[in-house]
Design an enzyme around this catalytic site. Structure first.
Site, PDB file in Angstrom:
ATOM      1  CG  ASP A  38       4.919   5.310  -0.365  1.00  0.00           C
ATOM      2  OD1 ASP A  38       5.005   4.227  -0.468  1.00  0.00           O
ATOM      3  OD2 ASP A  38       4.988   6.207   0.553  1.00  0.00           O
ATOM      4  CB  THR A  76       6.788   4.491   3.941  1.00  0.00           C
ATOM      5  OG1 THR A  76       5.778   4.150   3.177  1.00  0.00           O
ATOM      6  CG2 THR A  76       6.732   5.946   3.470  1.00  0.00           C
ATOM      7  CG  ASN A  97       6.534   2.450   7.936  1.00  0.00           C
ATOM      8  OD1 ASN A  97       7.506   3.126   7.386  1.00  0.00           O
ATOM      9  ND2 ASN A  97       5.443   2.036   7.190  1.00  0.00           N
ATOM     10  CE  LYS A 151       2.164   6.971   2.585  1.00  0.00           C
ATOM     11  NZ  LYS A 151       2.576   5.642   2.484  1.00  0.00           N
ATOM     12  NE  ARG A 153       5.165   5.798   6.753  1.00  0.00           N
ATOM     13  CZ  ARG A 153       3.809   5.891   6.853  1.00  0.00           C
ATOM     14  NH1 ARG A 153       3.436   6.601   7.803  1.00  0.00           N
ATOM     15  NH2 ARG A 153       3.166   5.022   6.296  1.00  0.00           N
ATOM     16  CG  HIS A 304      -1.069  -0.336   1.182  1.00  0.00           C
ATOM     17  ND1 HIS A 304      -0.352  -1.591   1.534  1.00  0.00           N
ATOM     18  CD2 HIS A 304      -0.210   0.636   1.477  1.00  0.00           C
ATOM     19  CE1 HIS A 304       0.828  -1.278   1.997  1.00  0.00           C
ATOM     20  NE2 HIS A 304       1.047  -0.127   1.790  1.00  0.00           N
ATOM     21  CG  ASP A 345       8.501   4.140  -0.493  1.00  0.00           C
ATOM     22  OD1 ASP A 345       8.050   3.934  -1.509  1.00  0.00           O
ATOM     23  OD2 ASP A 345       7.853   4.526   0.478  1.00  0.00           O
ATOM     24  CG  HIS A 346       8.056   0.180  -0.488  1.00  0.00           C
ATOM     25  ND1 HIS A 346       6.804  -0.097  -1.045  1.00  0.00           N
ATOM     26  CD2 HIS A 346       7.891   1.147   0.545  1.00  0.00           C
ATOM     27  CE1 HIS A 346       5.725   0.730  -0.350  1.00  0.00           C
ATOM     28  NE2 HIS A 346       6.312   1.462   0.457  1.00  0.00           N
TER      29      HIS A 346
END
Length: 550
Positions: A38, A76, A97, A151, A153, A304, A345-346
């Site tokens: 991630d 994500t 999200n 996570k 998701r 983050h 994912d990014h």
């Protein structure tokens, strides 16, 4: 050929092909392992690539591409929805999200389950397309599909609709699942229960150290204090907040669970659980090809919380590299043919202030204040005394005025006119403009216009009424206190879209590929390697990896 002999045969084959232009395709695997890291941007991978000595080194020595998440909604849930479906978010339906549902006037979490009183219910009901795991099980009903992540998701998006087991970390509980995401039978729950019990017993006997104290000189050189927004951080490793939660009755404390996620031990813990799950479910040992999907979350949490340019990320990636090396040694010990694909994912950009120090003009924008200014301006122009624009994500704005289409159009036009005059905004598009921005067939992913990128993650029912392209390098967020986000992602710019795409199997020849590819190419490529037919997808099979794709 006996299972234990195939690795030697593959290595011998690799020696024959070592001078060839393309690596030989892998033998049909008994286990496919798909890994998402991630927020692992292509830039971050290249920055540290030469320092890797473990699992990331092994993957670097396989077939390596600079890939893209084609779409603009670089978050994500949308990103994970592309990896094993072969479809863009416009088709998966996972446009963010969370998205705003104008019919109910509420936000929808991408893996929340409607129609149940259980607030913790999670599942793939919002995912509109099948995954590689579903293709495998349709072709080979005895195939097993297991997905694991920190996570919910991430695990659910990679698992799809009919996994044999899907697990994610639940703070204070450990690895768990939901009956809405997959089976929650005693047989499925047993691996998680055994792992959690042993883990918590170890932690109770000896509280875990969330960060190493002996860090490499290259990471130590990055230690420096910074002011991010209104937040001052020392830049030390271990971070100041983590030191306060490593003793006492820590296990169920909210601050410990928060610091656990934002630490280098969270991903190795996830890989340890994957390791034990392989044994308990005997993945790769059955009559069909099994799929193990793993999403590793700490790079995102650390990025983050601290940005990706400091010592925190440097230390984390060194730990992750080592943990992946141990995990691949586990896969080797199975003595079955396997193939690994790793991507993200990014991507992300570093915290604005530190990026600016290195010559990147990176403004910081307070999204709450920005959306308030927008609502104030629209309200004043139209004589409305309530907020007409919902902007939890200021890049996807929704108009919340009920069924009045005339008023909706007035609000949209006023908002677009205001947005296009703001110095923080590069461009703003209406939903109709975004829906119409279909790219030409075969257009290279690195040449998509920004509005075409928005189109790739646009869904009429779920996307915002207005798509906003903020200035390049802008950071949305204003950190004010400890624990606040200092850096983010989610933009249509390439630093958020570019990700590594790496393929490895025993015997692969190293090959750094120059052509741009997409994450939607991963699933059809793995399907070809596994000898499984794929449905119509947005991606393509990569012949440089799979050999003959026809």
């Amino acid at each position: 050929m006996r299972a234990g002999q195939w690795i030697a045969a593959a290595l011998a084959m690799a020696a024959v092909w070592s001078g060839a232009d393309a690596a030989p395709p892998p033998p049909q695997p008994k286990l496919v392992v798909a890994i998402a890291v991630d927020q692992f941007s292509a830039e971050l991978f290249q920055r540290y690539r030469a320092s890797f000595t473990g699992g990331l080194r092994r993957l670097s020595d396989g077939i390596a591409f600079t890939g893209y998440q084609s779409h603009a909604a670089t978050e994500t849930c949308p990103g994970h929805s592309t990896i094993l479906t072969g479809r863009h978010p416009a088709a998966t339906g996972i446009v963010a999200n969370t998205w705003f549902d104008t019919k109910t006037g509420s936000s929808v979490y991408c893996v929340a389950v409607r129609g149940t009183a259980d607030p913790d219910a999670r599942g793939p009901q919002n995912l509109r397309v099948p995954t590689l795991g579903e293709w495998l099980k349709q072709a080979e009903p005895q195939a097993r599909v297991v997905s694991i992540s920190g996570k919910d998701r991430a695990a659910i998006m990679m698992a799809g609709h009919h996994p044999d087991a899907v697990y994610w970390w639940n703070d204070g509980v450990g690895f768990t699942t939901s009956s809405y995401a997959g089976p929650a039978t005693p047989a499925v729950l047993a691996p998680a229960k055994a792992f959690n019990t042993a883990l918590f017993a170890r932690w109770k006997a000896s509280p875990p150290k969330l960060w190493p104290t002996d860090i490499a000189a290259t990471c130590q050189a990055l230690v420096a204090p910074h002011a991010f927004g209104k937040l001052n951080l020392s830049g030390k490793v271990p971070p100041d907040l983590s030191l306060a939660v490593e003793s006492g009755d820590f296990l169920h404390r909210t601050d410990f669970q928060d610091q656990l996620r934002v630490s280098p031990i969270f991903d190795p813990m996830t890989l340890d659980f994957a390791d034990s799950t392989i044994d308990r479910l005997r993945l790769g040992q059955g009559p069909a090809t099994d799929l193990l999907a793993i999403s590793l979350s700490s790079t995102d949490y650390i990025g983050h919380r601290y940005g990706n340019g400091g010592a925190e990320m440097c230390v984390h990636l060194a730990v992750l590299d080592h943990a992946l090396g141990d995990f691949f040694a586990k896969l080797d010990s199975l003595h079955v043919p396997y193939v690994v694909a790793l991507t993200a994912d990014h991507g992300a950009i570093d915290a604005a202030e530190r990026a600016s120090e290195h010559g990147t003009p990176a403004p910081r924008i307070d999204p709450v204040a920005f959306v308030k200014r927008l609502n104030d301006a629209v309200g004043k122009q139209l004589g409305l005394n309530y907020e007409t624009i919902v902007g939890d994500d200021p890049q996807q704005l929704s108009i919340n005025v009920g069924p009045d289409d005339v008023l909706r159009a007035k609000v949209r036009d006023a908002a677009l006119a205001w947005l296009r005059q703001q110095p923080e905004v590069a461009q703003a598009y209406s939903a109709d403009e975004t829906a119409a921005a279909v790219s030409a067939p075969g257009k290279p992913v690195d040449q998509l216009s920004v509005i075409e990128r928005f189109h790739e993650s646009y869904d009429k029912e779920r996307s915002g009424d207005i798509q906003v392209q903020f200035l390049q390098y802008a950071t949305l967020g204003m950190p004010r206190g400890p624990g606040d986000t200092v850096a983010g992602h989610g933009s249509p710019w390439d630093y958020d879209r570019r990700v590594p795409i790496l393929f490895w199997w025993p015997g692969v020849s190293a090959d750094d590929r120059k052509e741009p590819i997409e994450t939607v190419d991963i699933a059809p490529t793995l399907a070809t390697i596994a000898h499984v037919p794929a449905p119509q997808v947005d991606g393509k099979c990569l012949e440089a990896v799979a050999g003959n794709c026809r």
